[in-house]
Motif scaffolding. Structure first.
Motif, PDB file in Angstrom:
ATOM      1  N   ALA A  68       0.896  -1.309  -0.028  1.00 56.40           N
ATOM      2  CA  ALA A  68       0.010  -0.140   0.043  1.00 56.40           C
ATOM      3  C   ALA A  68       0.624   1.112   0.007  1.00 56.40           C
ATOM      4  CB  ALA A  68      -0.937  -0.097   1.119  1.00 56.40           C
ATOM      5  N   LEU A  69       2.012   1.092   0.291  1.00 52.35           N
ATOM      6  CA  LEU A  69       3.098   2.431   0.327  1.00 52.35           C
ATOM      7  C   LEU A  69       3.028   3.001  -0.896  1.00 52.35           C
ATOM      8  CD1 LEU A  69       6.101   0.935   2.283  1.00 52.35           C
ATOM      9  CD2 LEU A  69       4.495   2.706   3.112  1.00 52.35           C
ATOM     10  N   LYS A  70       3.022   4.474  -0.868  1.00 51.38           N
ATOM     11  CA  LYS A  70       3.271   5.224  -2.047  1.00 51.38           C
ATOM     12  C   LYS A  70       4.266   6.085  -2.063  1.00 51.38           C
ATOM     13  CE  LYS A  70      -1.117   3.651  -3.781  1.00 51.38           C
ATOM     14  NZ  LYS A  70      -0.639   2.743  -4.818  1.00 51.38           N
ATOM     15  N   LEU A  71       4.855   6.368  -0.961  1.00 51.32           N
ATOM     16  CA  LEU A  71       6.057   7.174  -0.712  1.00 51.32           C
ATOM     17  C   LEU A  71       7.053   6.459   0.268  1.00 51.32           C
ATOM     18  CD1 LEU A  71       4.383  10.580   0.225  1.00 51.32           C
ATOM     19  CD2 LEU A  71       5.416   9.712  -1.900  1.00 51.32           C
ATOM     20  N   THR A  72       8.304   6.561   0.224  1.00 54.79           N
ATOM     21  CA  THR A  72       9.131   6.031   1.050  1.00 54.79           C
ATOM     22  C   THR A  72       9.113   6.595   2.565  1.00 54.79           C
ATOM     23  OG1 THR A  72      11.056   6.132  -0.670  1.00 54.79           O
ATOM     24  CG2 THR A  72      11.796   6.216   1.449  1.00 54.79           C
ATOM     25  N   ASN A  73       9.271   5.716   3.444  1.00 56.22           N
ATOM     26  CA  ASN A  73       9.018   5.793   4.658  1.00 56.22           C
ATOM     27  C   ASN A  73      10.124   5.417   5.616  1.00 56.22           C
ATOM     28  OD1 ASN A  73       7.447   4.490   7.542  1.00 56.22           O
ATOM     29  ND2 ASN A  73       7.363   6.608   7.167  1.00 56.22           N
ATOM     30  N   PHE A  74      10.892   6.418   6.385  1.00 58.69           N
ATOM     31  CA  PHE A  74      11.746   6.217   7.097  1.00 58.69           C
ATOM     32  C   PHE A  74      11.343   6.491   8.656  1.00 58.69           C
ATOM     33  CE2 PHE A  74      15.230   7.821  10.087  1.00 58.69           C
ATOM     34  CZ  PHE A  74      15.807   6.753  10.306  1.00 58.69           C
ATOM     35  N   THR A  75      11.377   5.565   9.184  1.00 60.46           N
ATOM     36  CA  THR A  75      10.828   5.620  10.781  1.00 60.46           C
ATOM     37  C   THR A  75      11.825   5.150  11.806  1.00 60.46           C
ATOM     38  OG1 THR A  75       8.650   4.935   9.782  1.00 60.46           O
ATOM     39  CG2 THR A  75       8.877   5.035  12.216  1.00 60.46           C
ATOM     40  N   ILE A  76      11.774   5.865  13.160  1.00 57.86           N
ATOM     41  CA  ILE A  76      12.256   5.563  14.260  1.00 57.86           C
ATOM     42  C   ILE A  76      11.522   6.061  15.674  1.00 57.86           C
ATOM     43  CG2 ILE A  76      13.618   7.978  14.346  1.00 57.86           C
ATOM     44  CD1 ILE A  76      16.173   6.414  15.651  1.00 57.86           C
ATOM     45  N   ALA A  77      11.616   5.139  16.429  1.00 59.33           N
ATOM     46  CA  ALA A  77      10.654   5.266  17.546  1.00 59.33           C
ATOM     47  C   ALA A  77      11.287   5.144  18.901  1.00 59.33           C
ATOM     48  CB  ALA A  77       9.479   4.502  17.188  1.00 59.33           C
ATOM     49  N   PRO A 107       8.060   2.050  -2.089  1.00 55.46           N
ATOM     50  CA  PRO A 107       7.555   1.430  -3.087  1.00 55.46           C
ATOM     51  C   PRO A 107       8.578   0.941  -4.087  1.00 55.46           C
ATOM     52  CG  PRO A 107       6.911   3.577  -3.146  1.00 55.46           C
ATOM     53  CD  PRO A 107       7.746   3.513  -1.843  1.00 55.46           C
ATOM     54  N   ILE A 108       8.803  -0.307  -4.713  1.00 49.96           N
ATOM     55  CA  ILE A 108       9.227  -0.469  -5.891  1.00 49.96           C
ATOM     56  C   ILE A 108       8.699  -0.118  -7.198  1.00 49.96           C
ATOM     57  CG2 ILE A 108      10.316  -2.297  -7.144  1.00 49.96           C
ATOM     58  CD1 ILE A 108      11.994  -1.758  -4.617  1.00 49.96           C
ATOM     59  N   SER A 109       7.413  -0.414  -7.235  1.00 49.15           N
ATOM     60  CA  SER A 109       6.448   0.226  -8.329  1.00 49.15           C
ATOM     61  C   SER A 109       5.149   0.418  -7.782  1.00 49.15           C
ATOM     62  CB  SER A 109       6.162  -1.198  -9.291  1.00 49.15           C
ATOM     63  OG  SER A 109       5.739  -2.351  -8.753  1.00 49.15           O
ATOM     64  N   LYS A 110       4.079   0.605  -8.626  1.00 43.09           N
ATOM     65  CA  LYS A 110       2.841   0.861  -8.017  1.00 43.09           C
ATOM     66  C   LYS A 110       2.047  -0.186  -7.238  1.00 43.09           C
ATOM     67  CE  LYS A 110       1.855   4.535 -11.265  1.00 43.09           C
ATOM     68  NZ  LYS A 110       0.792   4.904 -12.393  1.00 43.09           N
ATOM     69  N   LYS A 111       2.671  -1.434  -7.580  1.00 40.12           N
ATOM     70  CA  LYS A 111       2.020  -2.731  -6.705  1.00 40.12           C
ATOM     71  C   LYS A 111       3.042  -3.165  -5.807  1.00 40.12           C
ATOM     72  CE  LYS A 111      -1.130  -4.106 -10.563  1.00 40.12           C
ATOM     73  NZ  LYS A 111      -1.599  -5.362 -11.539  1.00 40.12           N
ATOM     74  N   LEU A 112       4.137  -3.126  -5.899  1.00 38.59           N
ATOM     75  CA  LEU A 112       5.218  -3.758  -4.878  1.00 38.59           C
ATOM     76  C   LEU A 112       5.895  -2.794  -3.995  1.00 38.59           C
ATOM     77  CD1 LEU A 112       6.756  -6.551  -4.277  1.00 38.59           C
ATOM     78  CD2 LEU A 112       8.404  -5.759  -6.049  1.00 38.59           C
ATOM     79  N   GLY A 153       5.528  -6.752   0.001  1.00 38.02           N
ATOM     80  CA  GLY A 153       4.141  -6.981  -0.086  1.00 38.02           C
ATOM     81  C   GLY A 153       4.033  -6.575  -1.630  1.00 38.02           C
ATOM     82  N   ILE A 154       2.908  -7.227  -2.111  1.00 39.50           N
ATOM     83  CA  ILE A 154       2.175  -7.053  -3.536  1.00 39.50           C
ATOM     84  C   ILE A 154       0.665  -6.889  -3.482  1.00 39.50           C
ATOM     85  CG2 ILE A 154       2.444  -9.390  -4.060  1.00 39.50           C
ATOM     86  CD1 ILE A 154       3.239  -8.708  -6.883  1.00 39.50           C
ATOM     87  N   ASN A 155       0.276  -6.035  -4.594  1.00 42.24           N
ATOM     88  CA  ASN A 155      -0.897  -5.982  -4.606  1.00 42.24           C
ATOM     89  C   ASN A 155      -1.468  -6.795  -5.731  1.00 42.24           C
ATOM     90  OD1 ASN A 155      -3.519  -4.997  -5.046  1.00 42.24           O
ATOM     91  ND2 ASN A 155      -3.135  -2.867  -4.970  1.00 42.24           N
ATOM     92  N   LEU A 156      -2.248  -7.758  -5.405  1.00 42.92           N
ATOM     93  CA  LEU A 156      -2.423  -8.912  -6.670  1.00 42.92           C
ATOM     94  C   LEU A 156      -3.660  -8.345  -7.420  1.00 42.92           C
ATOM     95  CD1 LEU A 156      -2.188 -12.111  -4.812  1.00 42.92           C
ATOM     96  CD2 LEU A 156      -0.657 -11.121  -6.120  1.00 42.92           C
ATOM     97  N   PHE A 157      -4.785  -7.740  -6.933  1.00 46.63           N
ATOM     98  CA  PHE A 157      -5.603  -6.926  -7.678  1.00 46.63           C
ATOM     99  C   PHE A 157      -6.209  -6.085  -6.730  1.00 46.63           C
ATOM    100  CE2 PHE A 157      -7.231 -11.041  -6.005  1.00 46.63           C
ATOM    101  CZ  PHE A 157      -8.448 -10.550  -5.305  1.00 46.63           C
ATOM    102  N   LYS A 158      -7.053  -5.000  -7.271  1.00 44.57           N
ATOM    103  CA  LYS A 158      -7.861  -3.952  -6.613  1.00 44.57           C
ATOM    104  C   LYS A 158      -8.096  -4.553  -5.350  1.00 44.57           C
ATOM    105  CE  LYS A 158     -10.575  -0.031  -6.917  1.00 44.57           C
ATOM    106  NZ  LYS A 158     -11.594   0.573  -7.527  1.00 44.57           N
ATOM    107  N   ARG A 409       7.872  12.515  -3.016  1.00 41.77           N
ATOM    108  CA  ARG A 409       7.564  11.860  -4.338  1.00 41.77           C
ATOM    109  C   ARG A 409       8.194  10.531  -4.063  1.00 41.77           C
ATOM    110  NH1 ARG A 409      11.940  11.415  -7.517  1.00 41.77           N
ATOM    111  NH2 ARG A 409      13.629  13.131  -7.189  1.00 41.77           N
ATOM    112  N   PRO A 410       7.706   9.529  -4.649  1.00 36.39           N
ATOM    113  CA  PRO A 410       8.277   8.139  -4.734  1.00 36.39           C
ATOM    114  C   PRO A 410      10.040   8.130  -5.193  1.00 36.39           C
ATOM    115  CG  PRO A 410       6.239   7.983  -5.627  1.00 36.39           C
ATOM    116  CD  PRO A 410       6.734   9.455  -5.731  1.00 36.39           C
ATOM    117  N   TRP A 411      10.800   7.377  -4.533  1.00 36.80           N
ATOM    118  CA  TRP A 411      12.159   7.436  -4.845  1.00 36.80           C
ATOM    119  C   TRP A 411      12.581   7.015  -6.260  1.00 36.80           C
ATOM    120  CZ3 TRP A 411      15.221   3.332  -6.255  1.00 36.80           C
ATOM    121  CH2 TRP A 411      14.478   2.063  -6.203  1.00 36.80           C
TER     122      TRP A 411
END
Length: 418
Positions: A68-77, A107-112, A153-158, A409-411
């Motif tokens: 579901a990721l659309k942008l790169t996310n760096f997190t520390i907690a 995200p590697i692509s719109k689905k992965l 993770g991969i989006n198999l279909f909508k 924006r996505p990397w």
């Protein structure tokens, strides 16, 4: 590219200082220690639920969420705990501050989508002194198990996503037992150490569908198959001089080391299911149940007649509300308000008493700047254990903070101009 390299360097630096201790609980004596919550600060604020796929946050509990990721996310907690301990006759308190996790996902692509990071899986942190004017027993423990993970993770279909995660677990646990008696010239100290290594895996799926144009139903499922971790054990028996005033060993008279046989610790099958609904970009509410075959668990190096294990169950409820996520006039209108509750049966029984835990939580997602980055605060009050059968009840208050940083924006999108 330079920014990405700096992130990797920061992860490496933080790894060298990663804290394993942090629960400060006598119940961390058992097994491989107390299990830490595997989810994010945002999850914790909602009682621990991890049903949603999020375009800007990392889902540590269900690898399908990476799709579901659309942008790169760096997190520390990190988090801070204030703990009060109580028995039928005594009481005390302590505090702990730890790094909870650090990760990078993109995200590697719109689905992965993929991610990797480091999480403290269990914590051992206790000190118990029991005795009278003639004899004394002093118990101490430190350490825990860390988990370095790689997930995709991969989006198999909508609306339907699946994912998988592989983790390498590593760490060590140190136990110290001192027996002191006024009739003996020297005290006896036993030092035990176990170095823990091994792999674990997690599989997940998420499905969401829209109804009535603005609303969605969300479902999730995850499965962690049974594996085992290898424990390399060693022991040292010592004659020592023990100071009752300082409550510490001040000299070692004699020492004998033993190499013990390697042992296995089972990581049991764990199943999780979640269901929720909400209005897009407005609110969400859901529940989640988790079942784990912890009846297969055992203590690391010690066997106790008064201790046993049964299967564990965890129940979670929570959600969030955003007054106006797109507001340009009200900062507090764009804040995410989270609320949750949980009840957990740990599976550990001592003196036939189940060591259960519950918590109620509240949190804020605070936007940072003009983009999608945010800071997340969580406040939780909870209880663990019981004073029945001479056991310990713990009341704790926890404050958690995470920084979730996202570029605009996505990397993988190339620059249009040089």
């Amino acid at each position: 590219m330079i920014k990405r390299i700096l992130v990797v360097v920061l992860i490496c630096i933080t790894t060298s200082a990663f804290a394993q201790e942090g629960n400060s609980s006598p119940y961390s004596f058992y097994g491989l220690g107390l299990s830490n919550f595997r989810g994010s600060i945002e999850n914790q604020a909602m009682g621990g639920i991890s049903i949603l796929g999020d375009s800007i946050h990392t889902n540590y509990r269900n690898p399908a969420g990476y799709a579901a990721l659309k942008l790169t996310n760096f997190t520390i907690a990190g988090s801070h705990r204030e703990i009060n301990l109580e028995t039928n006759t005594e009481s005390g308190s302590n505090t702990s501050t730890t790094i909870d996790y650090i990760s990078l996902a993109f995200p590697i692509s719109k689905k992965l989508g993929v991610g990797f990071g480091l999480v403290p899986e269990t914590s051992v942190d206790y000190e118990i002194i029991d005795g009278d004017d003639t004899s004394l027993s002093h118990y101490k423990g430190k350490g825990g198990v860390n988990r370095a993970f790689l997930a995709a993770g991969i989006n198999l279909f909508k609306g339907f996503r699946i994912g998988a995660e592989g983790s390498y677990n590593f760490g060590n646990i140190r136990n110290e037992i001192i027996q002191a008696d006024v009739d003996q010239q020297y005290s006896v100290r036993e030092l035990d150490r176990s170095d823990v290594t091994g792999f674990t895996y997690n599989l997940g799926a998420q499905f969401e569908t829209t109804y009535a144009e603005r609303y969605k139903i969300y479902t999730s499922a995850s499965f962690q198959p049974e594996t085992s971790l290898t424990l390399s054990n060693e022991r040292s028996l010592q004659s020592v001089i023990y100071s009752g005033v300082d409550q510490a060993v001040v000299g070692v008279i004699d020492s004998q080391d033993f190499n013990l046989a390697d042992t296995k610790s089972i990581v049991p099958n764990t199943y999780s299911f979640g269901l929720g609904t909400g209005e897009i970009n407005k609110w969400f509410a859901g529940g989640q149940v988790e079942f784990s075959e912890t009846s297969k668990a055992s203590n690391r190096s010690f066997n106790f007649a008064n201790t046993s294990y049964e299967d564990s169950f965890k129940y979670r409820l929570g959600g969030y509300f955003v007054p106006d996520y797109n507001s340009i006039t009200s900062y507090w209108g764009r804040v995410t308000y989270r609320l949750g509750a949980r009840y957990e049966e740990s599976g550990l029984l001592i003196e036939n008493q189940s060591i259960d835990e519950f918590g109620i939580s509240f949190g804020l997602g605070l936007p940072l700047g003009r983009g999608f980055s945010n800071a997340n605060l969580t406040f939780e009050y909870g209880q663990r254990g019981t004073t029945n059968a001479g056991l310990v009840k713990e009341d704790f208050f926890k404050v958690g903070l995470s920084l979730s940083l996202n570029p605009l924006r996505p990397w993988f999108v190339p620059n249009k101009y040089n």
